[in-house]
Design an enzyme around this catalytic site. Structure first.
Site, PDB file in Angstrom:
ATOM      1  CG  ASP A 110      -1.083   5.668  -3.310  1.00  0.00           C
ATOM      2  OD1 ASP A 110      -0.891   6.784  -3.810  1.00  0.00           O
ATOM      3  OD2 ASP A 110      -0.218   5.091  -2.618  1.00  0.00           O
TER       4      ASP A 110
HETATM    5  C1  GLC Z   1       2.529   6.544  -1.352  1.00  0.00           C
HETATM    6  C2  GLC Z   1       2.372   7.284  -2.652  1.00  0.00           C
HETATM    7  C3  GLC Z   1       2.581   6.444  -3.880  1.00  0.00           C
HETATM    8  C4  GLC Z   1       3.608   5.360  -3.600  1.00  0.00           C
HETATM    9  C5  GLC Z   1       3.005   4.438  -2.549  1.00  0.00           C
HETATM   10  C6  GLC Z   1       3.963   3.299  -2.165  1.00  0.00           C
HETATM   11  O1  GLC Z   1       1.506   6.921  -0.460  1.00  0.00           O
HETATM   12  O2  GLC Z   1       1.158   7.996  -2.837  1.00  0.00           O
HETATM   13  O3  GLC Z   1       2.980   7.307  -4.947  1.00  0.00           O
HETATM   14  O4  GLC Z   1       3.903   4.635  -4.786  1.00  0.00           O
HETATM   15  O5  GLC Z   1       2.605   5.126  -1.374  1.00  0.00           O
HETATM   16  O6  GLC Z   1       5.107   3.800  -1.555  1.00  0.00           O
END
Ligand code: GLC
Length: 747
Positions: free
Chosen positions: A293
């Protein structure tokens, strides 16, 4: 299409791939396509260490922002061959522009992967996942993912960071709105349906895209419901509650997994070998790739398990994390770790192959621009067919929580309806959070939908109150129009930003002075319908007491107003059921239907039993609850046998009759209780459901088949299996109002 500049043509690459294949035994890894493996090996053999590390690096463009840190120089990184994937970039032109940099300006011209959070639609926005889960309609949930993929791939996207399959029993946690609620069985079926919808049968198909099951793992168990907070639980709880939806997504073929931000039992997911090597790769034989993430490798420094960026990168790559999102830690540290012999280049090769493989599966090496097609973009996005599907999904996602004296549906001959509340003439909140490329200015507000449907009815609007603050100045106008109306529709709830990521709350009552407004309006003694738009269970006890009718609408997406107008005026009979418990008091949390019995089961009349002395012990609304404009009568349960062995099964039958005057749909639910186990077992667990349509007066027999698989759990010695003994089967229209019969599993 020439892919590689330096005299290396695509034919030479694949000729060498076929040569490699001819000289080696076909990949003996079960589940891998030997032809693709040969091509992957061939490309890998041409790559420098830096080029491999480039494939393990994901950066966001500046088209959208979904985290704290941006990297303005991402285009330079692409040109330098130091990026393998870009997210938050879409559109045929923009993706083509970026792809041309990668393909034409780097030594090997390896195409980029374009990812985005296409969670509940791309341009056509469907109901938030928690709303869709309320439909209990797996086919529709697969269909909306399929449409989302059609629109997203028409705008150059290859990969979505969805479905989010985090089970959660925490209404304080804002991201509960992004998932499928509290139950692992329902969550697993929905997760698999979403993967099928996004990925289809063939990733090479231009209308399908790679999906990502996230966030692995147990992110929804954040302590105190505070986002990103610690999670700590037994292996049994992890495997019985939080892992099943991920396993179901993998069994459905999901090609990528995203790490979660939280630490689990002391080890942050992004450095957790138990999760990503032992369970994901060894036990489950996952064949796809793992992405972190947002800046999660960097966050190992904050977690306090890494001394410096190199150590953080070492922990992650050793844990089996293939691609780093946004922190650039692999980009900055992996080469040094290899030079210092702290990691083997084999780890980098393994991760690089996992990334190259998906690019071959998507057909990007054949034609890197195949998804960046302006004509297709124009033809595909927000077409009427998609909006019709969105409206159908929206209607099926709404739950009727209360309907005293058949207040609903309203008569189409009604003269004047007061439409009041901050969610009434509101377009932005309708598409919720994670609304991707959705254009909220195209969403249909409740007020607009009502006027669209019945232009001859006098709908009079007043906002009445904001969702925040204590300004009551709007009450007067609201009360004035309410006095002159035949019925009042009160559209209240939370703004979309009050849930979703980084939006945990300690107060899950209706925000601002909306409840006061509702009470003032209720005093007028007119039919008052509350339409709730919110991103979590709320303690709406007062509304439950005072309103004549309550609809839980969550956030229904682009077609909200049209869908709700059909429901409010009887052209669709609401059929939703709660995928999550509504507590009667925040102090009850966590409260969910599948709790344990304890040694002193709750008895309000006995002192020494497990209960609260200052609050109710039952939830406000139970899991699986939802009413209809009609009524359903359940006949007697019958079992094909009262005993079974592990190798046979029992059929459970029940008659369901529509005893009201409206046709309608009912989600018939089957729960099972293991009365005695080697460990304590939940008082009941959802093990089946069927959504049936019944005309007024119609009867149907619903049959469920119980097999040994339905009786398995992690036993005292942590082996997964069933145990002989007595079981109870429950069937009903929710998790409380059920009929039961017993059966025995024989040795
Ligand atoms: C965010 C979220 C995740 C998302 C990622 C990219 O922090 O936790 O669910 O897919 O970043 O946007």
């Amino acid at each position: 299409m020439k892919i590689f500049k330096n005299k290396l043509s695509i034919t030479m690459i694949f000729a060498s791939a076929l040569l490699i294949q001819a000289c080696t035994t076909p990949s003996n890894k079960s589940g891998y396509d030997p032809v693709i493996e040969a091509k992957v090996d061939s490309v890998l053999s041409l790559m420098t260490l830096d080029e491999k590390i480039g494939q393990l690096t994901l950066y966001t463009s500046d088209m959208d922002q979904t985290g704290a840190f941006l990297r303005p120089e991402y285009k330079e990184d692409i040109r330098a061959g130091e990026v393998g994937a870009i997210f938050n970039a879409y559109g045929a032109e923009y993706t083509r522009e970026l792809q041309e940099m990668a393909v034409n300006e780097t030594r090997l011209g390896i195409p980029l992967l374009f990812g985005y959070d296409v969670v509940h639609g791309h341009r056509t926005i469907f109901p938030m996942p928690l709303a869709e889960a309320s439909s209990w309609d797996l086919d529709m949930m697969e269909e909306t993912a399929r449409v989302a993929a059609r629109e997203a791939t028409a705008e150059g996207l290859h990969w979505t960071f969805a479905p989010m399959v985090d089970v959660s029993r925490e209404p304080r946690w804002g991201r509960i709105v992004e998932g499928s609620g509290e139950d692992p069985y329902l969550g697993a079926l929905i997760g698999a349906a979403k993967v099928r919808g996004f990925q289809g049968d063939d990733l090479r198909d231009l209308h399908t895209m790679a999906a990502t099951a996230k966030h692995f793992a147990a992110y929804g168990a954040a302590k105190a419901g505070r986002d990103y907070h610690t999670t700590d639980m037994s292996d049994r709880e992890l495997r019985e509650v939080y892992l099943p939806p991920f396993k179901a997504a993998i069994d459905a073929g999901v090609v990528s997994i995203m790490t979660s931000f939280n630490d689990l039992n002391g080890v942050p997911a992004t450095a957790n070998e138990y999760l990503f090597r032992d369970i994901l790769r060894e036990e489950w034989e996952f064949k796809g790739f793992v992405v972190t993430d947002y800046t999660a490798i960097m966050e190992l420094l904050y977690h306090g398990v890494a001394e410096d960026p190199a150590h953080a990168s070492e922990l992650a790559i050793k844990a089996g994390i293939d691609m780093s999102m946004q922190d650039g830690f692999y980009h900055q540290n992996l080469a040094q770790l290899v030079e210092e012999d702290r990691i083997s280049e084999r780890l980098i090769n393994e991760a690089t192959k996992n990334v190259l493989r998906i690019k071959f599966q998507l057909g990007l090496f054949d034609d890197p621009f195949r998804y960046s097609d302006v004509d297709r973009q124009k033809a595909e996005v927000m077409k009427d067919e998609h909006l019709e599907i969105a409206k159908k999904m929206a209607k099926r996602s709404v739950i009727l929580l209360k309907n005293d004296d058949q207040t609903l549906p309203l008569s189409k001959n009604i003269q004047t309806v007061a439409v009041i509340g901050p969610m009434a003439d509101n377009q932005r909140d309708m598409i919720g959070s994670w609304s991707a490329a959705g254009d909220w200015s195209k969403s249909v507000s409740l007020l607009e939908g009502l006027k669209n449907k019945l232009p001859d009815v006098n709908f009079v609007y007043a906002k009445g109150a904001e969702t925040t603050g204590d300004d009551r100045s709007g009450f007067r106008e609201a009360l004035r129009i309410a006095r002159n109306a035949d019925a009042i529709i009160l559209a209240i709830g939370e703004n979309y930003w009050m849930s979703g990521e980084a939006a945990s709350k300690v107060d899950i009552s209706l925000p601002g002075v909306q409840e006061e407004l509702a009470l003032e309006i209720e005093k007028l003694g007119k039919p008052t319908i509350a339409v709730l738009m919110n991103g979590r269970p709320l303690t709406i006890n007062t509304l439950d007491e005072k309103m004549d009718a309550i609809l839980e609408a969550w956030y229904l997406g682009t077609t909200t107003g049209d869908a709700l107008a059909d429901i409010l005026f009887g052209d669709y009979n609401p059929s939703g059921k709660l995928p999550v418990t509504f507590p009667a008091h925040l102090g009850q949390v966590p409260i969910h239907y599948d709790m344990k019995n304890t040694g002193r089961p709750m008895d309000p009349n006995q002192k020494y039993t497990s209960k609260y002395i200052d609050a109710p012990n039952e939830p406000l609304y139970v899991f699986g609850y939802g009413l209809s404009y009609t009524t359903f009568d359940y006949g007697a349960l019958s079992l094909s046998s009262t005993t079974m062995t592990q190798s046979d099964s029992i059929d459970v039958s029940i008659e369901v009759r529509n005893t009201g005057k409206y046709a309608g749909e009912e989600v018939v639910q089957l729960y099972i209780q293991d009365k005695v186990g080697s460990v304590t077992r939940p008082v009941k667990e959802l093990k089946g459901f069927e959504k049936i349509h019944l005309e007024s007066g119609e009867t149907k027999v619903v049959v469920f088949t119980i097999t040994n698989d339905d009786l398995k759990f992690y036993r005292k010695n942590m082996t997964y299996g069933s145990e002989a003994g007595e079981f109870v089967v429950y069937v009903g229209g929710n998790s409380r109002d059920v009929q039961s019969m017993e059966f025995e599993l024989l040795e």
